[in-house]
Design a protein around this motif. Sequence first.
Motif, mmCIF file in Angstrom:
data_model
loop_
_atom_site.group_PDB
_atom_site.id
_atom_site.type_symbol
_atom_site.label_atom_id
_atom_site.label_comp_id
_atom_site.label_asym_id
_atom_site.label_seq_id
_atom_site.Cartn_x
_atom_site.Cartn_y
_atom_site.Cartn_z
ATOM 1 N N CYS A 1 2.590 -3.993 -9.514
ATOM 2 C CA CYS A 1 1.225 -4.098 -10.056
ATOM 3 C C CYS A 1 0.868 -5.540 -10.386
ATOM 4 N N ILE A 2 1.804 -6.253 -10.990
ATOM 5 C CA ILE A 2 1.544 -7.649 -11.352
ATOM 6 C C ILE A 2 1.439 -8.514 -10.096
ATOM 7 N N LYS A 3 2.314 -8.260 -9.132
ATOM 8 C CA LYS A 3 2.291 -9.020 -7.874
ATOM 9 C C LYS A 3 0.951 -8.868 -7.170
ATOM 10 N N THR A 4 0.390 -7.668 -7.198
ATOM 11 C CA THR A 4 -0.874 -7.390 -6.505
ATOM 12 C C THR A 4 -2.078 -7.492 -7.442
ATOM 13 N N LYS A 5 -1.839 -7.939 -8.681
ATOM 14 C CA LYS A 5 -2.889 -8.139 -9.685
ATOM 15 C C LYS A 5 -3.620 -6.844 -10.040
ATOM 16 N N ARG A 6 -2.911 -5.720 -9.956
ATOM 17 C CA ARG A 6 -3.470 -4.437 -10.392
ATOM 18 C C ARG A 6 -3.053 -4.216 -11.845
ATOM 19 N N TYR A 7 -3.575 -5.082 -12.702
ATOM 20 C CA TYR A 7 -3.159 -5.069 -14.101
ATOM 21 C C TYR A 7 -3.570 -3.778 -14.810
ATOM 22 N N ASP A 8 -4.676 -3.176 -14.352
ATOM 23 C CA ASP A 8 -5.108 -1.920 -14.975
ATOM 24 C C ASP A 8 -4.073 -0.826 -14.745
ATOM 25 N N LYS A 9 -3.516 -0.777 -13.534
ATOM 26 C CA LYS A 9 -2.493 0.223 -13.231
ATOM 27 C C LYS A 9 -1.211 -0.045 -14.029
ATOM 28 N N ALA A 10 -0.877 -1.324 -14.181
ATOM 29 C CA ALA A 10 0.314 -1.673 -14.962
ATOM 30 C C ALA A 10 0.166 -1.203 -16.406
ATOM 31 N N LEU A 11 -1.006 -1.425 -16.984
ATOM 32 C CA LEU A 11 -1.228 -1.029 -18.373
ATOM 33 C C LEU A 11 -1.215 0.489 -18.510
ATOM 34 N N GLU A 12 -1.758 1.196 -17.540
ATOM 35 C CA GLU A 12 -1.713 2.666 -17.559
ATOM 36 C C GLU A 12 -0.262 3.146 -17.568
ATOM 37 N N LEU B 1 16.020 8.001 -18.243
ATOM 38 C CA LEU B 1 17.087 7.800 -17.272
ATOM 39 C C LEU B 1 17.056 6.364 -16.755
ATOM 40 N N GLN B 2 18.255 5.796 -16.549
ATOM 41 C CA GLN B 2 18.322 4.385 -16.157
ATOM 42 C C GLN B 2 17.653 4.137 -14.811
ATOM 43 N N TRP B 3 17.878 5.008 -13.833
ATOM 44 C CA TRP B 3 17.288 4.771 -12.524
ATOM 45 C C TRP B 3 15.779 4.960 -12.544
ATOM 46 N N VAL B 4 15.295 5.818 -13.440
ATOM 47 C CA VAL B 4 13.844 5.978 -13.586
ATOM 48 C C VAL B 4 13.239 4.702 -14.166
ATOM 49 N N ARG B 5 13.945 4.129 -15.135
ATOM 50 C CA ARG B 5 13.465 2.877 -15.718
ATOM 51 C C ARG B 5 13.483 1.747 -14.689
ATOM 52 N N ASP B 6 14.450 1.801 -13.801
ATOM 53 C CA ASP B 6 14.458 0.830 -12.702
ATOM 54 C C ASP B 6 13.202 0.990 -11.849
ATOM 55 N N GLY B 7 12.789 2.241 -11.649
ATOM 56 C CA GLY B 7 11.556 2.498 -10.901
ATOM 57 C C GLY B 7 10.333 1.981 -11.638
ATOM 58 N N ILE B 8 10.302 2.173 -12.959
ATOM 59 C CA ILE B 8 9.191 1.663 -13.763
ATOM 60 C C ILE B 8 9.121 0.144 -13.653
ATOM 61 N N ASP B 9 10.292 -0.492 -13.738
ATOM 62 C CA ASP B 9 10.367 -1.952 -13.623
ATOM 63 C C ASP B 9 9.799 -2.420 -12.283
ATOM 64 N N ALA B 10 10.231 -1.770 -11.199
ATOM 65 C CA ALA B 10 9.752 -2.157 -9.870
ATOM 66 C C ALA B 10 8.251 -1.925 -9.737
ATOM 67 N N TYR B 11 7.758 -0.812 -10.284
ATOM 68 C CA TYR B 11 6.330 -0.496 -10.190
ATOM 69 C C TYR B 11 5.494 -1.523 -10.946
ATOM 70 N N GLN C 1 0.826 -1.200 0.000
ATOM 71 C CA GLN C 1 0.000 0.000 0.000
ATOM 72 C C GLN C 1 0.870 1.264 0.000
ATOM 73 N N GLN C 2 1.869 1.284 0.876
ATOM 74 C CA GLN C 2 2.734 2.461 0.930
ATOM 75 C C GLN C 2 3.619 2.550 -0.315
ATOM 76 N N SER C 3 3.976 1.403 -0.862
ATOM 77 C CA SER C 3 4.741 1.413 -2.107
ATOM 78 C C SER C 3 3.935 2.082 -3.216
ATOM 79 N N PHE C 4 2.651 1.734 -3.323
ATOM 80 C CA PHE C 4 1.790 2.369 -4.329
ATOM 81 C C PHE C 4 1.699 3.877 -4.097
ATOM 82 N N GLU C 5 1.588 4.294 -2.833
ATOM 83 C CA GLU C 5 1.448 5.716 -2.529
ATOM 84 C C GLU C 5 2.681 6.501 -2.991
ATOM 85 N N TYR C 6 3.869 5.967 -2.729
ATOM 86 C CA TYR C 6 5.080 6.694 -3.110
ATOM 87 C C TYR C 6 5.348 6.602 -4.605
#
Length: 742
Positions: free
Chosen positions: A294-305, A280-290, A262-267
């Motif tokens: 989303c996939i871990k929590t089955k929030r596929y709509d957020k992943a696609l957005e 930027l490489q570190w930004v892409r790392d953030g995209i990867d983690a996000y 939950q807090q991960s989603f908020e930040y």
Amino acid sequence: MSDEYQAGLDALQAGKVQLAKELFAASDDERASGELAKLATRQKDQLISACLITKNNQRTLAECLASLYRYNFEIVIADTGSTDKTVEIARQFTDKVYHFDWVNDFAAARNFAASKASFDYILTLDSDERLVGGSKEELQDFFINTDTKKTVGLYKVVNILSSGKKQNQVINNVIRVYDRRYCKYYYRIHEQVGLIADESALLDTKVLKFRTIHYGYQDEKLLQKKSQRNVELLLAQLAVTPDHVYFIYQLAKSYYILKNYQQSFEYFAKFFLIQKNYRLQWVRDGIDAYLKLCIKTKRYDKALECVNLCQEQCQDSFDMLCIFATVYVVTDNDEQAIRALKKALTLASPDKGEFGWTTADACKDLAKIYERQGRWVLAKEMLTKVGDEKLKLNLDQQLTVVVLVDEETTKLTACLQSLAVLRANYLILVRGTNPQTITLARQYSQAVYHFSGQEDELGNYCLTKLTTDYGLIVHANEKLLGADPDVLKQITSKKAAIVGRVRIKVPVKGDEFGRQTHELRLLVKSYSKFNGPNLTDISSRKPRQLLKQVELPLILAKNLTYEAYYQSEVAKQTRLKASLKQKPNPTASFELAESYYHFENYEAASQAYLDFLSGPLELAKEETLTAVTNLISALIEVKDYQGAFNIVTTFNPYYQGLSDFQFAAGLAYMNIGQFADALTAFENARKLANSDSLGINTYLSYYQQGVIHEAMGNKQQALGAYRLAGKYELAKAGVERLLRKK
């Protein structure tokens, strides 16, 4: 040879230069001075300092420092309070070991270590890494021939991740090489190199051939402990710089590692609100983690957005395209996933990408999609590129799906992909001239043939191309609605004298559910033959051997609108009539009758059914029963009530134990006024309950009994029968009608 001298050589072999110096200095062997002279010369040749910070790293430090020996870097170590043997080990490799009081600031510790270096040219690594690849000459060339006032060097950090016995690699390009006169580290946690003159300035970078192998994330508990420490430091940093997007990203990622989703989603929401540069490489790392969050929590709509938001700026990244493809797959966008993976494979594909993706991974993912779609040829091509002999398609070796196609390119795709669940090879016979159809078909099968012969030659042509025992006939304008592949495999596992019937759902005007028919579609090559142009007219090759009809566990549906289906049936009627003029054929007569009947041409249907029933009959066949019951209904529709009654009388001895016949008989009795016999027939239909039609087994029979009772003036019995018909609309109307009567 003195013990000290030999020990010195052994220490030098392990890269322990400082220990070797001490041992050579203590040795009385005359050769020791020569070794010391060599070490002094070696030290004079140094131009670059390798700087590390440590704390309680006795397990990994020796291997880390030993990996530096061949490069001849000065080694500088800042220890932040070790209580194990870390400092003792460090002093065997270098005399530049310093204590730094830990102040919860990694940048401060890094900069302290760099300040103790003898040289301005700095290479940084961690004490749980070992350096491989590259060369001292490459690094010296970088510092001498590059404008280090604005350019820094980066190299790959290969993170070895462990989960039980399984290991995986994640590779990041990290800035680790800089000139301390112009650059330093910033940020107390997840420190980054920046210009001293302008922290926010964008640095030029050069990729070096060095790599470090990092074993810091082998222990899950240790990773969790580090992440919790990082959260505390990041929150402290954000209290000072609340809108610093880099720290927001790192905090979101740390919460993800700690499974505080939950807090991960908020930040992450704050991160994407501020950060708009996704190159930027570190930004892409953030995209990867996000996206993983989303996939871990089955929030596929957020992943696609997120993918839709970032994809335009990430088309140059092999790994990002592979990650996007994963999102497309879980959101049922296979075609977009295919495009992303194919685009990735056009880029310079690394052995291991920045987030651990490989060319083999992309090929395997493409193969999985193609396999799910039944595009066997493309799937095999991708698996071949992977180069793993264990990976192969396991298709049914007994069954081939024979697909007949004209020009329906779009419908062919839907047809073949729906059939993929059967995991059978395709034999595709193309009767049209559209080259796109051939090209498309060859993605699914190597057995694609253009048929340009006469219609009545198609069946034999099909048999000559069939290479398995069993063939399942499907038209390109059909789709598989449902099947039990395991049961089908049991049926086709052994060669037998059978022919298989399938249910086919066809459109009905004004009825979204359509209706179902049966057709013979499964043949055994060595036992079967086709009679004429219609490939549903399957019979035995041997005149005295009858083929046993088997109900197959699958349902096909016409992938057509009612209007298109009507036009196809009109063409079919024309073709069947022409065939019957040339030669009588019971199967063609039956199919012609069925076509007339279902399009409410009852007079023509009656005649065609009579033609069929006037020939040699197999009373046990489903077609014969269908012809009898539909003929009764057709005769009633054209008001030939006596003719319908005569058919009932003729076939009653054979079919009186079947619900379908009893229901048709009830309709015939009703229309000649034999209400008692009609009531009995509908009651029998309901009690026998062996029709494929749920309505005949239940509510339709009740409804017809209600109609008879109402006609006879038996209001209460009529109400009872209508009510037993449940939600059937005509029955509900009957109840309302009777209740209005006084």
